[in-house]
Design a protein around this motif. Structure first.
Motif, PDB file in Angstrom:
ATOM      1  N   ASN A 142      -3.863 -24.382  37.543  1.00  0.00           N
ATOM      2  CA  ASN A 142      -4.769 -23.417  36.901  1.00  0.00           C
ATOM      3  C   ASN A 142      -5.949 -22.963  37.744  1.00  0.00           C
ATOM      4  N   CYS A 143      -6.371 -23.771  38.723  1.00  0.00           N
ATOM      5  CA  CYS A 143      -7.436 -23.371  39.656  1.00  0.00           C
ATOM      6  C   CYS A 143      -8.791 -23.133  38.952  1.00  0.00           C
ATOM      7  N   ILE A 144      -8.977 -23.713  37.763  1.00  0.00           N
ATOM      8  CA  ILE A 144     -10.128 -23.361  36.936  1.00  0.00           C
ATOM      9  C   ILE A 144     -11.459 -23.804  37.530  1.00  0.00           C
ATOM     10  N   TYR A 145     -11.554 -25.055  37.987  1.00  0.00           N
ATOM     11  CA  TYR A 145     -12.848 -25.514  38.514  1.00  0.00           C
ATOM     12  C   TYR A 145     -13.335 -24.666  39.690  1.00  0.00           C
ATOM     13  N   PRO A 146     -12.490 -24.405  40.689  1.00  0.00           N
ATOM     14  CA  PRO A 146     -12.954 -23.555  41.792  1.00  0.00           C
ATOM     15  C   PRO A 146     -13.328 -22.142  41.353  1.00  0.00           C
ATOM     16  N   ILE A 147     -12.591 -21.585  40.400  1.00  0.00           N
ATOM     17  CA  ILE A 147     -12.922 -20.241  39.915  1.00  0.00           C
ATOM     18  C   ILE A 147     -14.324 -20.233  39.313  1.00  0.00           C
ATOM     19  N   ILE A 148     -14.583 -21.154  38.388  1.00  0.00           N
ATOM     20  CA  ILE A 148     -15.885 -21.179  37.717  1.00  0.00           C
ATOM     21  C   ILE A 148     -16.995 -21.515  38.700  1.00  0.00           C
ATOM     22  N   GLY A 149     -16.750 -22.469  39.591  1.00  0.00           N
ATOM     23  CA  GLY A 149     -17.769 -22.851  40.567  1.00  0.00           C
ATOM     24  C   GLY A 149     -18.098 -21.736  41.541  1.00  0.00           C
ATOM     25  N   ASN A 150     -17.068 -20.986  41.950  1.00  0.00           N
ATOM     26  CA  ASN A 150     -17.306 -19.889  42.876  1.00  0.00           C
ATOM     27  C   ASN A 150     -18.020 -18.724  42.214  1.00  0.00           C
ATOM     28  N   VAL A 151     -17.572 -18.335  41.027  1.00  0.00           N
ATOM     29  CA  VAL A 151     -18.190 -17.191  40.350  1.00  0.00           C
ATOM     30  C   VAL A 151     -19.612 -17.528  39.892  1.00  0.00           C
ATOM     31  N   SER A 152     -19.826 -18.760  39.439  1.00  0.00           N
ATOM     32  CA  SER A 152     -21.142 -19.151  38.923  1.00  0.00           C
ATOM     33  C   SER A 152     -22.170 -19.370  40.019  1.00  0.00           C
ATOM     34  N   TYR A 153     -21.736 -19.986  41.132  1.00  0.00           N
ATOM     35  CA  TYR A 153     -22.706 -20.404  42.153  1.00  0.00           C
ATOM     36  C   TYR A 153     -22.337 -19.982  43.576  1.00  0.00           C
ATOM     37  N   GLY A 154     -21.209 -19.315  43.730  1.00  0.00           N
ATOM     38  CA  GLY A 154     -20.803 -18.888  45.070  1.00  0.00           C
ATOM     39  C   GLY A 154     -20.236 -20.000  45.928  1.00  0.00           C
TER      40      GLY A 154
END
Length: 318
Positions: A123-135
């Motif tokens: 699902n790749c969810i943690y990296p997606i949220i971490g990247n969009v939220s904090y770069g």
């Protein structure tokens, strides 16, 4: 990122969590028509979905990723774990708080902040949220090559993720950091949602309890409605066995990671985990409580760096 609702605040979620408010299903359907078929009214005549239906949860995830994170192409194969996005976002925001404590109270942002997602799944969810939220940038690892191939497709279909997320197959499933954490690597944090169960049978029983609680019914057929491959749901020794291995391996990389972290679902495991971390010489141990509705979990974080070394950690955000 966009907050998509303004009523009924879920105060148990992190203050920065954009999913603290009741879902605005009209807005979500507007960006993802697929969700429409799963909407129904609950006993309070409020719109909801059947959270025991993996297709409904997947459609909700697609809509949330579009509306909140501007991720327009996301999907997972049948029978893979379909995570709850609000809960995953909470973990990311608590990691941000942890890093801020080592950065004069400011959350370090940008691509130089590197996180390691252990067991990224399909699902790749943690990296997606971490990247969009904090770069932040991420390395995502897994023992399942098919899961990584799906993550590769998600990244390719959302070009803004291509420079931020790299993937690596763990070729020796008994290990966690070996083969992954190389001598030149410096991770600001690790993140992990470990397999909770000790066997397929235990995983099936847990799924039944979860479904029956959601539907207020008595289903006896062990169907894993929430999805999940074997390596996502169980391992030898269960959650405690996995985290024990993680702790013992982390000792070998004391200067290469500022904060090692993992989710812990079973409160009874905390005492043993705390003893293990003291045994291996962890300098600082933190337990962060998290809640989403009736589900209670916690993050355990540890570091081998002294307070001075923590403050001196170079985030290189300039």
């Amino acid at each position: 990122m966009k907050k998509i609702n303004t009523t009924t605040e879920k105060t148990d979620l992190h203050p920065k969590n954009l999913h603290r408010f009741r879902y605005d299903f009209a807005a979500l359907i507007n960006v993802c028509q697929e969700l429409q078929q799963f909407i129904s009214l609950n006993e309070h005549q409020l719109e909801t979905i059947d959270f025991s239906n993996p297709d409904a949860v997947k459609a909700l995830n697609k809509a949330l990723l579009i509306a909140t994170y501007e991720i327009h192409n996301w999907d997972i194969p049948a029978n893979y774990l379909c995570p709850s996005i609000p809960g995953r976002a909470d973990y990311i925001h608590y990691i941000a708080d942890l890093l801020a404590n080592s950065n004069n109270g400011t959350v370090p942002q940008g691509e130089t902040i590197l996180g390691l997602d252990i067991g990224i799944g399909a699902n790749c969810i943690y990296p997606i949220i971490g990247n969009v939220s904090y770069g932040w940038s991420f390395v995502g690892t897994d023992t399942d090559e098919n899961a990584l191939q799906n993550c590769k497709k998600i990244i390719a279909d959302n070009p803004k993720l291509m420079e931020a997320i790299s993937l690596q197959l763990q070729t020796e499933p008994r290990y966690i950091f070996k083969n992954i954490m190389l001598p030149e690597d410096r991770f600001a944090f690790t993140i992990c949602n470990p397999p909770f169960h000790n066997s397929p049978e235990e995983a099936a029983k847990s799924a039944l309890r979860k479904i029956n609680a959601l539907e207020n019914s008595k289903i006896t057929k062990p169907v894993l409605n929430f999805g999940g491959q074997n390596n996502e749901l169980w391992c030898k020794g269960g959650e405690m066995g996995f985290i024990t291995q993680m702790i013992y391996e982390s000792v070998k990389y004391p200067l290469q990671c500022l904060w090692f972290t993992t989710l812990v679902s079973k409160k009874d495991n905390l005492k043993t985990i705390y003893k293990l971390l003291n045994k291996v010489g962890a300098v600082t141990i933190k337990i962060i409580d998290m809640a989403q509705g009736q589900k209670i979990s916690r993050v355990v974080a540890w570091t081998f760096l002294s307070e001075t070394q923590q403050k001196d950690w170079k985030f290189n955000t300039e």
